[in-house]
Design a protein around this motif. Structure first.
Motif, mmCIF file in Angstrom:
data_model
loop_
_atom_site.group_PDB
_atom_site.id
_atom_site.type_symbol
_atom_site.label_atom_id
_atom_site.label_comp_id
_atom_site.label_asym_id
_atom_site.label_seq_id
_atom_site.Cartn_x
_atom_site.Cartn_y
_atom_site.Cartn_z
ATOM 1 N N MET A 44 0.846 -1.200 0.000
ATOM 2 C CA MET A 44 0.000 0.000 0.000
ATOM 3 C C MET A 44 0.879 1.246 0.000
ATOM 4 N N PRO A 45 0.712 2.161 -0.980
ATOM 5 C CA PRO A 45 1.498 3.390 -0.982
ATOM 6 C C PRO A 45 1.175 4.261 0.234
ATOM 7 N N ILE A 46 2.152 5.040 0.666
ATOM 8 C CA ILE A 46 1.971 5.941 1.809
ATOM 9 C C ILE A 46 1.065 7.111 1.425
ATOM 10 N N PHE A 47 1.094 7.507 0.146
ATOM 11 C CA PHE A 47 0.189 8.535 -0.369
ATOM 12 C C PHE A 47 -0.676 7.927 -1.470
ATOM 13 N N GLU A 48 -1.990 8.095 -1.337
ATOM 14 C CA GLU A 48 -2.940 7.583 -2.327
ATOM 15 C C GLU A 48 -3.237 8.657 -3.362
ATOM 16 N N ALA A 49 -3.131 8.306 -4.645
ATOM 17 C CA ALA A 49 -3.469 9.228 -5.714
ATOM 18 C C ALA A 49 -4.989 9.376 -5.797
ATOM 19 N N MET A 92 12.499 0.455 3.542
ATOM 20 C CA MET A 92 11.111 0.853 3.405
ATOM 21 C C MET A 92 10.252 -0.370 3.124
ATOM 22 N N SER A 93 9.135 -0.495 3.853
ATOM 23 C CA SER A 93 8.206 -1.603 3.640
ATOM 24 C C SER A 93 6.953 -1.170 2.884
ATOM 25 N N HIS A 94 6.852 0.128 2.577
ATOM 26 C CA HIS A 94 5.729 0.665 1.811
ATOM 27 C C HIS A 94 6.269 1.652 0.785
ATOM 28 N N GLU A 95 5.669 1.676 -0.408
ATOM 29 C CA GLU A 95 6.019 2.677 -1.412
ATOM 30 C C GLU A 95 5.527 4.061 -0.973
ATOM 31 N N ILE A 96 6.248 5.096 -1.381
ATOM 32 C CA ILE A 96 5.757 6.464 -1.165
ATOM 33 C C ILE A 96 4.553 6.700 -2.075
ATOM 34 N N ILE A 97 4.752 6.537 -3.362
ATOM 35 C CA ILE A 97 3.664 6.496 -4.340
ATOM 36 C C ILE A 97 3.994 5.368 -5.306
ATOM 37 N N ALA A 103 -8.563 11.246 -7.639
ATOM 38 C CA ALA A 103 -9.044 11.324 -9.019
ATOM 39 C C ALA A 103 -8.485 12.542 -9.745
ATOM 40 N N ALA A 104 -8.397 13.671 -9.068
ATOM 41 C CA ALA A 104 -7.850 14.875 -9.692
ATOM 42 C C ALA A 104 -6.332 14.751 -9.814
ATOM 43 N N PRO A 105 -5.755 15.135 -10.956
ATOM 44 C CA PRO A 105 -4.298 15.045 -11.101
ATOM 45 C C PRO A 105 -3.581 15.857 -10.032
ATOM 46 N N CYS A 106 -2.438 15.341 -9.561
ATOM 47 C CA CYS A 106 -1.593 16.029 -8.576
ATOM 48 C C CYS A 106 -2.309 16.269 -7.252
ATOM 49 N N HIS A 107 -3.262 15.411 -6.908
ATOM 50 C CA HIS A 107 -3.942 15.454 -5.614
ATOM 51 C C HIS A 107 -3.692 14.133 -4.896
ATOM 52 N N TRP A 108 -3.421 14.221 -3.591
ATOM 53 C CA TRP A 108 -2.968 13.064 -2.829
ATOM 54 C C TRP A 108 -3.642 13.020 -1.468
ATOM 55 N N ARG A 109 -3.830 11.812 -0.959
ATOM 56 C CA ARG A 109 -4.359 11.619 0.391
ATOM 57 C C ARG A 109 -3.319 10.838 1.205
ATOM 58 N N THR A 146 2.553 20.365 7.734
ATOM 59 C CA THR A 146 1.619 19.881 6.727
ATOM 60 C C THR A 146 0.572 19.011 7.407
ATOM 61 N N PRO A 147 -0.710 19.371 7.320
ATOM 62 C CA PRO A 147 -1.734 18.623 8.057
ATOM 63 C C PRO A 147 -2.035 17.269 7.421
ATOM 64 N N MET A 148 -2.622 16.404 8.202
ATOM 65 C CA MET A 148 -3.112 15.107 7.707
ATOM 66 C C MET A 148 -4.437 15.375 6.995
ATOM 67 N N ALA A 149 -4.341 15.780 5.740
ATOM 68 C CA ALA A 149 -5.505 16.189 4.953
ATOM 69 C C ALA A 149 -5.198 15.946 3.485
ATOM 70 N N ASP A 150 -6.213 16.039 2.627
ATOM 71 C CA ASP A 150 -5.971 15.931 1.195
ATOM 72 C C ASP A 150 -5.031 17.046 0.754
ATOM 73 N N LEU A 151 -4.112 16.703 -0.156
ATOM 74 C CA LEU A 151 -3.051 17.615 -0.554
ATOM 75 C C LEU A 151 -3.039 17.774 -2.071
ATOM 76 N N ARG A 152 -2.453 18.876 -2.519
ATOM 77 C CA ARG A 152 -2.243 19.074 -3.950
ATOM 78 C C ARG A 152 -0.816 19.557 -4.187
ATOM 79 N N THR A 153 -0.289 19.253 -5.354
ATOM 80 C CA THR A 153 1.075 19.633 -5.692
ATOM 81 C C THR A 153 1.093 20.376 -7.024
ATOM 82 N N GLU A 154 2.184 21.082 -7.262
ATOM 83 C CA GLU A 154 2.340 21.801 -8.529
ATOM 84 C C GLU A 154 3.804 21.772 -8.936
ATOM 85 N N ILE A 155 4.073 21.176 -10.092
ATOM 86 C CA ILE A 155 5.427 21.072 -10.618
ATOM 87 C C ILE A 155 5.714 22.255 -11.540
#
Length: 258
Positions: free
Chosen positions: A1-6, A158-163, A8-14, A62-71
């Motif tokens: 199980m990845p540590i961050f779940e992708a 590491m026992s879990h993927e980041i993504i 539906a919206a691009p560049c959004h993570w849980r 950074t809170p434990m909440a849904d996140l978004r990124t921008e490259i």
């Protein structure tokens, strides 16, 4: 199980509970790993090459909440590319963290008279497993890895993927983020958060284990410090890590009413 779940919206993570730090919010190593992994995931299609350096700044918790990124591409073309990635809570406008990733296309170079240092294979599993009991009653980032300590090196797997599909540099950042804590001059007297994290690799890690040969320096009169060290895999050195440290007194326990 990845540590961050992708999401539906691009560049959004849980983030999962495994992304949490020991105090409020997410662990810096998890944040730096997510932002770097996103850049590494694009590297093949953009012909950027291999990620060789990541410099992260943790601007606020950074809170434990849904996140978004921008490259954002800073420089692209030739042999070296530089790419920034920033992180926000999905519902907020102020960023929490940012990284700058340097990538380079690999090219074999003949250097007359140069001999690569010999590699001596290590077996981290011969050292006893270590359990770090800072957090009680919930999961946190240390639960996403196995830790062992021996011969002056702290080893992590590491026992879990980041993504899904995270690259080699992002897999190193989580273990590297513990560097300043491994070599604390004294224990359990102050907190020592790192507001930044820089990792440079000169070769890709081989296998699952990442080792840190760490050192740290404190200056209590200023409240500052620094951590750094050599990064290894089971075949030898792979790079370096460094970070600044801010010394923070532990809260004093409340006195009982008389």
């Amino acid at each position: 199980m990845p540590i961050f779940e992708a999401l539906a919206a691009p560049c959004h993570w849980r983030p999962s509970p495994l992304a949490a730090g020991p105090f409020a919010g997410l662990q810096g190593g998890a944040i730096a790993s997510l932002l770097t992994a996103e850049v590494e995931a694009l590297a093949g299609s953009r012909n950027w090459g291999t990620a060789i350096s990541s410099a992260a700044w943790f601007l606020r918790p950074t809170p434990m909440a849904d996140l978004r990124t921008e490259i954002r591409v800073v420089s692209e073309g030739g042999r070296v590319s530089v790419v920034d990635n920033a992180l926000w809570p999905a519902a907020e406008q102020e960023p929490c963290a940012t990284v700058r990733v340097t990538l380079s296309r690999e090219r074999a170079i003949e250097v007359p008279g140069f001999v690569e240092a010999g590699r001596a294979t290590a077996d981290p599993t011969r050292y006893p497993a270590r359990t770090i009991r800072i957090v009680k009653g919930r999961q946190w980032f240390m639960d996403a890895m196995e830790a062992r300590l021996g011969d002056g090196v702290a080893w992590f797997r590491m026992s879990h993927e980041i993504i899904a599909g995270a690259g080699p540099l992002s897999s190193v950042l989580g273990p590297a983020d513990w560097t300043h804590g491994i070599a604390r001059p004294v224990q359990n007297v102050v907190a020592d958060p790192n507001p930044n994290l820089t990792v440079q690799l000169f070769r890709r890690p081989v296998g699952e284990w990442i080792g840190v040969r760490a050192e740290a320096r404190w200056m209590p009169s200023s409240g500052f410090g620094a951590g750094g060290g050599t990064l290894l895999d089971a075949e030898g050195e792979i790079g370096r890590v460094s970070m600044s440290v801010v010394l923070v007194p532990f809260p004093k326990p409340a006195m009982a009413a008389g």
